[in-house]
Scaffold this motif. Structure first.
Motif, PDB file in Angstrom:
ATOM      1  N   THR A 158      53.595 -35.501  60.385  1.00 49.88           N
ATOM      2  CA  THR A 158      52.884 -35.557  61.661  1.00 49.88           C
ATOM      3  C   THR A 158      52.212 -34.228  61.973  1.00 49.88           C
ATOM      4  OG1 THR A 158      54.411 -37.222  62.481  1.00 49.88           O
ATOM      5  CG2 THR A 158      53.134 -36.030  64.126  1.00 49.88           C
ATOM      6  N   ARG A 159      52.875 -33.117  61.684  1.00 53.21           N
ATOM      7  CA  ARG A 159      52.261 -31.804  61.904  1.00 53.21           C
ATOM      8  C   ARG A 159      51.025 -31.629  61.028  1.00 53.21           C
ATOM      9  NH1 ARG A 159      55.960 -27.350  64.054  1.00 53.21           N
ATOM     10  NH2 ARG A 159      57.770 -28.457  64.827  1.00 53.21           N
ATOM     11  N   ARG A 216      49.164 -34.132  59.803  1.00 49.88           N
ATOM     12  CA  ARG A 216      48.186 -35.088  60.323  1.00 49.88           C
ATOM     13  C   ARG A 216      47.471 -34.528  61.558  1.00 49.88           C
ATOM     14  NH1 ARG A 216      51.759 -39.057  61.311  1.00 49.88           N
ATOM     15  NH2 ARG A 216      52.262 -39.456  59.158  1.00 49.88           N
ATOM     16  N   ASN A 217      48.235 -33.949  62.485  1.00 51.40           N
ATOM     17  CA  ASN A 217      47.663 -33.399  63.714  1.00 51.40           C
ATOM     18  C   ASN A 217      46.756 -32.206  63.427  1.00 51.40           C
ATOM     19  OD1 ASN A 217      49.001 -35.305  65.226  1.00 51.40           O
ATOM     20  ND2 ASN A 217      50.666 -33.942  65.841  1.00 51.40           N
ATOM     21  N   LYS A 239      43.463 -33.520  62.048  1.00 53.97           N
ATOM     22  CA  LYS A 239      42.626 -34.108  63.099  1.00 53.97           C
ATOM     23  C   LYS A 239      41.992 -33.038  63.982  1.00 53.97           C
ATOM     24  CE  LYS A 239      44.444 -38.739  63.535  1.00 53.97           C
ATOM     25  NZ  LYS A 239      45.081 -39.734  64.385  1.00 53.97           N
TER      26      LYS A 239
END
Length: 132
Positions: A11-12, A14-15, A18
């Protein structure tokens, strides 16, 4: 306290992708270090650095972008095996990610490796994530 450190790691990443960050800093663990090495070897990240100055340590990852289109090398990161539902595969049931263009990262008795390396070593294991 995180119940799933690998999902937090993904998630880190991915963020950061983005938000078009160049570098992302993640708390370290043995499995996260191995995941980072596999991502680097397969060309999904530009570079990485392990900082063991604190007790837990951190991983600094330089993300890879196409210079012309500003598109990330990583299109999608997908967690497969979760703490509530582990996903183990035998050699015969090895997943094909994006018809062979993507990579499945497995945790095996031979360490954290890709699906293609697992076929070569003739081992199965827990499917951690898909990357493409």
């Amino acid at each position: 306290m995180h119940s799933d450190p690998i999902a937090d790691y993904l998630t880190r990443l991915r963020n950061a992708i983005k938000a078009h960050h160049r570098v992302v800093e993640i708390p370290a663990s043995k499995i996260k270090k191995e995941l980072t090495k596999v991502l680097y070897e397969k060309g999904y990240i530009q570079s990485y650095k392990f900082d063991d100055s604190s007790v837990q340590g951190t991983i600094k990852i330089a993300l890879k972008y196409d210079p012309a289109t500003k598109q990330s090398a990583i299109v999608k990161l997908e967690r497969v095996s979760k703490p509530g539902l582990r996903k183990y595969v035998h050699l015969d049931e090895m997943p094909r990610v994006l018809n062979g263009y993507g990579v499945a990262i497995l945790s095996t008795s031979k360490g954290v490796i890709t699906d293609k390396e697992a076929k070569g070593l003739n081992v199965g294991g827990e499917v951690l994530c898909y990357v493409y």
